[in-house]
Design a protein around this motif. Structure first.
Motif, mmCIF file in Angstrom:
data_model
loop_
_atom_site.group_PDB
_atom_site.id
_atom_site.type_symbol
_atom_site.label_atom_id
_atom_site.label_comp_id
_atom_site.label_asym_id
_atom_site.label_seq_id
_atom_site.Cartn_x
_atom_site.Cartn_y
_atom_site.Cartn_z
ATOM 1 N N LEU A 260 35.174 42.345 34.749
ATOM 2 C CA LEU A 260 34.200 40.920 34.887
ATOM 3 C C LEU A 260 34.789 40.438 36.374
ATOM 4 C CD1 LEU A 260 32.487 39.294 33.997
ATOM 5 C CD2 LEU A 260 34.359 38.384 32.397
ATOM 6 N N GLY A 261 36.572 41.383 36.451
ATOM 7 C CA GLY A 261 36.725 40.028 37.321
ATOM 8 C C GLY A 261 36.581 40.281 38.703
ATOM 9 N N ILE A 262 36.007 41.558 38.545
ATOM 10 C CA ILE A 262 36.144 42.539 40.174
ATOM 11 C C ILE A 262 34.402 42.340 40.519
ATOM 12 C CG2 ILE A 262 35.850 44.383 41.260
ATOM 13 C CD1 ILE A 262 38.279 45.319 40.204
ATOM 14 N N SER B 4 34.278 38.845 41.592
ATOM 15 C CA SER B 4 34.444 38.442 42.385
ATOM 16 C C SER B 4 34.364 39.115 43.976
ATOM 17 C CB SER B 4 36.258 38.371 42.361
ATOM 18 O OG SER B 4 37.183 38.032 41.061
ATOM 19 N N SER B 5 34.474 40.367 44.382
ATOM 20 C CA SER B 5 34.327 41.128 45.000
ATOM 21 C C SER B 5 33.116 40.276 46.375
ATOM 22 C CB SER B 5 33.692 42.602 44.625
ATOM 23 O OG SER B 5 31.850 42.728 44.724
ATOM 24 N N ARG B 6 33.301 41.135 47.241
ATOM 25 C CA ARG B 6 32.127 40.430 48.226
ATOM 26 C C ARG B 6 31.776 41.567 49.058
ATOM 27 N NH1 ARG B 6 34.065 36.759 46.388
ATOM 28 N NH2 ARG B 6 33.636 34.255 47.235
ATOM 29 N N ILE B 7 32.301 43.130 48.404
ATOM 30 C CA ILE B 7 31.004 44.151 48.665
ATOM 31 C C ILE B 7 31.602 44.902 48.054
ATOM 32 C CG2 ILE B 7 31.594 46.798 49.830
ATOM 33 C CD1 ILE B 7 33.340 45.159 52.326
ATOM 34 N N MET B 8 30.210 45.700 47.306
ATOM 35 C CA MET B 8 29.888 46.149 45.568
ATOM 36 C C MET B 8 29.121 46.935 46.197
ATOM 37 S SD MET B 8 30.809 46.580 42.818
ATOM 38 C CE MET B 8 31.448 45.513 42.150
ATOM 39 N N ASP C 19 41.859 45.433 29.046
ATOM 40 C CA ASP C 19 42.174 45.346 30.564
ATOM 41 C C ASP C 19 41.160 45.437 30.958
ATOM 42 O OD1 ASP C 19 44.180 44.805 32.292
ATOM 43 O OD2 ASP C 19 44.428 47.223 32.693
ATOM 44 N N ILE D 141 27.438 44.280 50.652
ATOM 45 C CA ILE D 141 27.365 42.775 51.163
ATOM 46 C C ILE D 141 26.354 42.256 50.059
ATOM 47 C CG2 ILE D 141 27.478 41.169 51.583
ATOM 48 C CD1 ILE D 141 28.245 43.248 54.262
ATOM 49 N N TYR E 234 45.056 46.005 24.187
ATOM 50 C CA TYR E 234 44.983 45.342 25.073
ATOM 51 C C TYR E 234 44.390 46.549 26.641
ATOM 52 C CZ TYR E 234 48.654 41.889 23.186
ATOM 53 O OH TYR E 234 48.872 40.988 22.014
ATOM 54 N N ARG E 235 45.004 47.322 26.329
ATOM 55 C CA ARG E 235 43.997 48.707 27.162
ATOM 56 C C ARG E 235 42.681 48.508 27.480
ATOM 57 N NH1 ARG E 235 47.021 50.724 31.022
ATOM 58 N NH2 ARG E 235 49.046 51.065 29.997
ATOM 59 N N TYR F 189 38.280 43.526 31.204
ATOM 60 C CA TYR F 189 38.496 42.113 31.833
ATOM 61 C C TYR F 189 38.522 42.125 33.456
ATOM 62 C CZ TYR F 189 38.306 39.065 28.015
ATOM 63 O OH TYR F 189 37.315 38.297 27.053
ATOM 64 N N ARG F 190 39.290 43.597 34.250
ATOM 65 C CA ARG F 190 39.279 43.314 35.183
ATOM 66 C C ARG F 190 37.660 43.870 36.464
ATOM 67 N NH1 ARG F 190 44.308 45.801 37.259
ATOM 68 N NH2 ARG F 190 45.824 45.571 36.331
ATOM 69 N N GLU G 105 29.794 51.915 42.070
ATOM 70 C CA GLU G 105 30.897 51.261 41.407
ATOM 71 C C GLU G 105 30.062 50.623 40.962
ATOM 72 O OE1 GLU G 105 33.210 48.659 44.096
ATOM 73 O OE2 GLU G 105 34.637 47.882 42.029
#
Lengths: 341, 341
Positions: free
Chosen positions: B263-265, B268-272, B257, B328, B253-254, B260-261, B276
């Motif tokens: 991947l989620g970021i 979704s992010s608007r500034i990268m 986690d 951006i 799970y760790r 997937y975090r 990072e």
């Protein structure tokens, strides 16, 4: 339908409105000094008043604290249907709740009766009207302790007079992020309003949720108390809204980045603590309220807010779980609920 | 099709294989001591050898460093087609590149010729064969400086002998996360292999990418050098794989986690920032390689790895951008490329 699945006015800032009335029965000692027979008598009288009323009987449920599991009790605490004190009570005590969870009447908590009505959004007056209606019905059947000078008699003197607490649960991310909340807190104190973090302490309220309520119950009418809480609430709402717009216009990308990252993490993570989920849900709620996120219904956020809490999570899954297991299931519940929207 | 859009063997750990040969033309001074006419003569000879070859002429492109913008140069540095030194050169210098970017021949960098072949995955031998073919064609047309005792003569004595550098670009997240990479680094040194972080220094290689290559070019045959790099590469690959499995089975799970975090970021992010994104892409690559993430094609990750870099990003958008603007646009490029999978 549960009250939190409905929406109310000013719901971009106000999560819920709540009225609570403290009442006691004449000639029976306060619960702290009551014996088992007297406590049972209190329960019997209250049940009779509610369940023999044709308008009410089908909508309510009585739960004796002795009859339900500790997870069930804790789940009700998390849903704000009962207090931690009632859940811990070992005398005859219980709660009468309406099926939509809008109304709860705690019996033999600090006072014989604690009548609470919860509404979504800014609906203090509606909550008051419903509370007053319940109070009238109970008063017609039960001899309520009342003094001409002190008003309703309560166990703790801070509840004397109206016995009323009017509160608003506010979502204040902009005020909290900028630290402006500090000024609001001290101002509220001067105006007779107490503020507490809904989760955690003032200064570090998790999820940016704050509850404001009247400090004094004696010497003001019910109407004055409501007006005062509403007015101060409205000022806080205005500050929060203008600060949100200011922050957004100063750096829209930074603002949206924060919101979308939280959404991305909530939609993807495999392990999620209560604390982190409250924090990230606050960001997503802000995004929905500001019209940045368009495809998420706020009902889902309200639902998540309830189901992620430890006892409700265990209740949902029908078994006790360790904190580590809960973090895994919590992440799953959040992912599933968000995926449905 | 660009080489990085293809896949190669062992590509769960090996991103690419590279062979580089250093060659110089007899009787012309090394580029550090060359005059403009001599430099032009070098370019002329090399272009002639390549572009008058029927098998090659349509697949190659010559770019004189004087003719292209600094963003274009920097973009080629980021794609590892040219070195920062060539990009900074102000004498007559340039590069011949194949359309698939698999082959690049730098002209008048440190040596007259630097022939490089890049292949995806573990394909050192294939890269060598192609490099050797180019070298043979050039040798047929150009008089290459060669000494019986010292082998190919090069500007820097560390390149004498074979003039060959064989390298592997490895993705080593498990070794880096656990800190085991330190042991590998010191072991490699003892075995004549140098290691450098592909982005950033050893100890803090961003994106967990490391390049290993032979330290010595003199005294070993081309075949020995390749075998040594391949063998040590294989040992590192084995360590990395078993460590990945160990970490995953210890706490799935760790592990998921984290993946997937990221991947989620990224989705979704608007500034990268570049840093990072390299870090999070490493997590996602690990997830794809371990079969945890199933719906993302690694080609997309390879493509993102190139396009998120500052100059390539500006080239893609056709205009110079500030670092803030790039962050951006980078977030947008990543979101779009991931959304397509």
């Amino acid at each position: 339908m549960s009250w939190y699945l409905n929406s109310g006015p000013e719901s971009d800032v106000v999560i819920s409105s709540r009225i609570r009335l403290a009442r006691n029965i004449k000639n029976i000692p306060f619960p702290s000094r009551i014996n088992k027979e007297q406590a049972a008598e209190v329960i019997k009288e209250v049940k009779k008043a509610i369940f023999e009323n044709d308008a009410f009987k089908n909508d309510f449920l009585f739960l004796n604290m002795d009859d339900i599991t500790s997870i069930e009790k804790q789940a009700m605490v998390e849903r704000h249907l009962i207090s931690p004190e009632l859940a811990a009570g070992n005398n005859e005590c219980g709660v009468i709740v309406s099926r939509d969870e809008k109304i709860s009447i705690m019996v033999n908590e600090e006072d014989h009766l604690r009548i609470q009505c919860l509404y979504p959004g800014m609906q203090i007056d509606a909550a008051w009207e419903l509370c007053d209606k319940i109070d009238s019905i109970l008063s017609r059947n039960i001899d309520i302790a009342f003094d001409v000078n002190y008003g309703y008699l309560t166990c703790c003197p801070t509840n004397l007079g109206t016995g009323m607490r009017a509160s608003l649960l506010l979502h204040l991310p902009a005020l909290a992020m900028t630290g402006h909340i500090g000024k609001i807190l001290s101002l509220c104190g001067k105006l007779g309003i107490s503020v507490r973090g809904f989760y955690g302490e003032h200064s570090q309220a998790i999820g940016n949720m704050f509850q404001i309520s009247n400090q004094v119950t004696l010497g003001n009418s019910e109407s004055d108390i409501r007006i005062n809480v509403k007015n101060i609430g409205k000022q806080i709402i205005d500050s929060e809204r203008s600060l949100r717009n200011e922050m957004y216009s100063q750096n829209p990308y930074r603002f949206e980045d924060r919101i979308y990252r939280s959404l991305g993490i909530l939609s993807s993570s495999r392990i999620m603590t209560t604390e982190e989920s409250l924090k990230r849900l606050s960001d997503v709620r802000l995004g929905v309220d500001m019209g940045i996120i368009k495809d998420i219904d706020k009902k889902v956020l309200n639902e998540i807010l309830i189901f992620i809490q430890p006892a409700n999570l265990q209740k949902l899954f029908g078994k006790p779980m360790s904190a580590d297991e809960r973090d895994i299931i919590r992440a799953e519940v959040i992912r599933n609920k968000l995926a449905k929207t």
